[in-house]
Every structure is written in structure tokens, then in C-alpha cells.
Design a protein around this motif. Structure first.
Motif, short mmCIF file in Angstrom:
data_model
loop_
_atom_site.label_atom_id
_atom_site.label_comp_id
_atom_site.label_asym_id
_atom_site.label_seq_id
_atom_site.Cartn_x
_atom_site.Cartn_y
_atom_site.Cartn_z
N THR A 198 20.18 28.79 105.64
CA THR A 198 20.67 29.86 104.77
C THR A 198 22.18 29.96 104.73
OG1 THR A 198 20.48 31.48 106.57
CG2 THR A 198 18.58 31.23 105.08
N VAL A 203 22.86 22.05 100.50
CA VAL A 203 21.45 21.93 100.88
C VAL A 203 20.83 20.81 100.05
CG1 VAL A 203 19.18 23.04 100.91
CG2 VAL A 203 21.23 24.38 101.49
N VAL A 248 12.28 26.56 101.14
CA VAL A 248 13.13 27.31 100.22
C VAL A 248 12.24 27.87 99.12
CG1 VAL A 248 15.02 27.16 98.55
CG2 VAL A 248 15.15 25.87 100.69
N VAL A 255 18.44 30.65 99.54
CA VAL A 255 19.72 30.01 99.84
C VAL A 255 20.63 30.13 98.63
CG1 VAL A 255 18.65 28.38 101.45
CG2 VAL A 255 18.92 27.73 99.05
N TYR A 260 23.39 22.51 95.64
CA TYR A 260 21.97 22.39 95.96
C TYR A 260 21.43 21.15 95.25
CZ TYR A 260 17.09 23.65 96.76
OH TYR A 260 15.77 23.66 97.19
N SER A 278 22.41 29.31 93.60
CA SER A 278 23.31 28.26 94.09
C SER A 278 24.41 28.03 93.06
CB SER A 278 22.53 26.96 94.32
OG SER A 278 21.47 27.16 95.24
#
Length: 320
Positions: A198, A203, A248, A255, A260, A278
Motif C-alpha cells: 500500500t 506496483v 489488490v 493502492v 501501476y 494510481s
């Protein structure tokens, strides 16, 4: 200037990034006063002061270690009564949201959870949220009591701003309820060497298209080349390919990284709800009609097993 109470998330004195982001937001609406609890509380003072805390209230008592949640709420309530802040900001973790909710009930105030921004308003702080599976953005303010607001990680930049950071020990009278749930054992979580999901600025996630637990090594290799966290869609988790702690989505973790990368993820609404805020989204999918392409900044139509290794090699080459 009015004071803003900030709940500090730290591990043995090491302040976690979401708290530093809260200090950035707190300075927009007042002077941050930080509450640091447990072992290492005093050790957090230097970092907190360097990021704008005018005062650091500390509490170190066995109740905070031996029992769950309620002692921390008692301490936050004591800090609230000592400071009389214009707002209380708490990191939007699972524990943070429980602490914030319990405090709001105790002091008779409204609460806003999972904010992605906080700014000053004519009638009090205004919080921005992404709601209805991140399909809409709302701006809200509390109409009763002192605003209690939890803020998602990566919602604000970490900005240095030297302040006094005066350390004061806070006296807390723990309630009878504080010893209701005792911690009987702890098991350290195995470290992957990657950032916490997080909090990570990047990510890399894999979905159904990864087609097996053994193939997640392709996702992990890209993540490691970028210094990123690894995520997974619900389909991949339900299939047993990756742990639920890395999921997720609406039933996993939300997140909001700077970057991403979704590989082999179709983009179902359940997943989109956890990553749609994101800052930059990249999708790799061989289905050109996949819903994920409706919200991306950059899309690659192709086989992830061909695209992702090439991307990993290119990142490593540029780093080299």
C-alpha cells in the motif's frame, strides 16, 4: 495557528511514509501535533520535527503492546482532549480506520475514511475521496464535531519542513475496556525485500493471464528491476497463485502508487476499485477488448510472457 493532531504509524521508532504524508496535509490546515505511541516513540521525534511537527506527544505503556486497539484509542482521545485540534488525521490502514472510527464515536464527531486529499475550507477541512469503486470523486467536510479523517497512502508528497518538535510525555488513563483483548503471541512476517504494497510508489500486478503460481516469477522479476511491490488480482489469489496479502481490489488492498503496471488483468470493477486512483496506469494484455484498457494511460496489446521479460531487460539495461 490552530493545531492538527496526527496519529503516528511507526515500527520501533522508524516512522512509516504515510505518517510523513499526513504531516504535509496537516500543514495545509494548521500546525501539526504528532502522537507517537509505544516502544521507540521518543525516537520518532527528530523525523517528525523535520517534517513539520511543532510538538510530539509520546506514550509508552505496556497496555499499548499487550492489548489490541483500545489502549491506542484511549491515548488518541487523551491527546485530542489535551490539544483541542481542528482535525485529527490518521493513516488509512485497517488498524488506523478502526482507531479513527472508535475515536469519532467517543467524541461525537463525523469521520471521513480513505481520503486522497485534504485542504483548508471556509467551514473546516475539506477531504477528497474516490467513491463507488473509484468511479466518482467527491469533496466532503464534517458537519458535526472535530473532523476525524483517515488518508490513503501515496495521497500527498513527503515534504521536509523543519519545526520545533518539542517532545512531551502524555499522561493516559486507560479504560477498563482496554484490557479486553490480549495479544498472546506474535509471528514476524517474512520479509520479501520488496516495499509494502500500500505504500510502494510502483506496483506490478499479475492476474488470470499469468496462468499459474510458477509464472509469477515473471511479474516478480519486473517488480524487482523497478524496486516495486508485487500485487495480484482476485482471480490469481482465488486460484492459489499468490497470497491474499498481495491482493489488490475491493476485497483486498487499495493502492495509489505513482506507477501501476497490470499484467494479464482484465480490469473487472472489483480490481479497478483498488487501483484506479494510481497516478499512471500501464496495462499489458493480449485481449485488445479487455476493460482494463478503458482507464489506462498506456496500454500494450500483447502476450505478457513476451512483453514483460523484454521490459524487465530494458529496465535492467538502463539501470546498468
Amino acid at each position: 495557528m490552530a493545531e492538527v493532531l496526527v496519529y503516528v504509524d511507526h515500527v520501533d521508532g522508524a516512522v512509516r511514509k504515510p505518517t510523513l504524508e499526513l504531516l504535509t496535509l496537516a500543514r495545509r490546515i494548521g500546525d501539526p501535533v504528532a502522537l507517537s505511541l509505544g516502544a521507540g516513540a521518543e525516537a520518532t521525534a527528530a523525523v517528525l520535527a523535520a517534517h513539520g511537527a511543532v510538538k510530539v506527544l509520546t506514550v509508552d505503556a505496556p497496555e499499548l503492546t499487550d492489548y489490541l486497539v483500545v489502549p491506542k484509542v484511549d491515548a488518541l482521545q487523551a491527546a485530542y482532549e489535551a490539544v483541542s485540534p481542528v482535525a485529527v488525521l490518521v493513516p488509512s490502514s485497517a488498524e488506523g480506520k478502526e482507531i479513527a472510527a472508535r475515536l469519532a464515536v467517543r467524541i461525537g464527531s463525523g469521520i471521513i475514511t480513505d481520503a486522497v486529499d485534504v485542504e483548508a475550507g471556509d467551514e473546516g477541512p475539506v477531504a477528497t475521496q474516490a467513491v463507488f469503486a473509484a468511479s466518482y470523486t467527491t469533496k466532503s467536510r464534517i458537519s458535526k464535531g472535530t473532523p476525524v479523517i483517515t488518508v490513503k497512502p501515496n495521497s500527498a508528497p513527503v515534504e521536509a519542513a523543519a519545526a520545533a518538535g518539542t517532545v512531551e510525555a502524555l499522561a493516559v488513563s486507560f479504560s477498563e475496556l482496554s484490557t479486553g483483548t490480549k495479544v498472546v503471541s506474535r509471528t514476524p512476517r517474512e520479509s520479501s525485500g520488496r516495499p509494502e504494497l500500500t505504500e510502494a510508489p510502483i506496483v506490478v500486478s499479475g492476474g488470470r493471464g499469468v496462468n499459474g503460481a510458477e509464472n509469477f516469477s515473471v511479474i516478480e522479476a519486473l517488480a524487482d528491476s523497478l524496486g516495486a511491490a508485487v500485487g495480484a488480482s482476485r482471480a490469481a489469489v482465488d486460484a492459489g497463485w499468490y497470497p491474499h496479502s498481495n491482493q489488490v481490489g475491493q476485497t483486498g488492498k487499495s493502492v495509489s502508487p505513482q506507477l501501476y503496471i497490470a499484467s494479464g488483468i482484465s480490469g473487472a470493477i472489483q480490481h479497478r476499485a483498488g487501483m484506479q486512483t494510481s497516478k499512471t496506469i500501464v496495462a499489458i494484455n493480449k485481449d485488445a477488448e479487455a476493460p482494463i484498457f478503458d482507464l489506462v494511460d498506456y496500454g500494450v496489446v500483447g502476450d505478457l510472457f513476451a512483453v514483460v521479460p523484454q521490459l524487465t531487460e530494458e529496465v535492467q539495461a538502463r539501470k546498468g
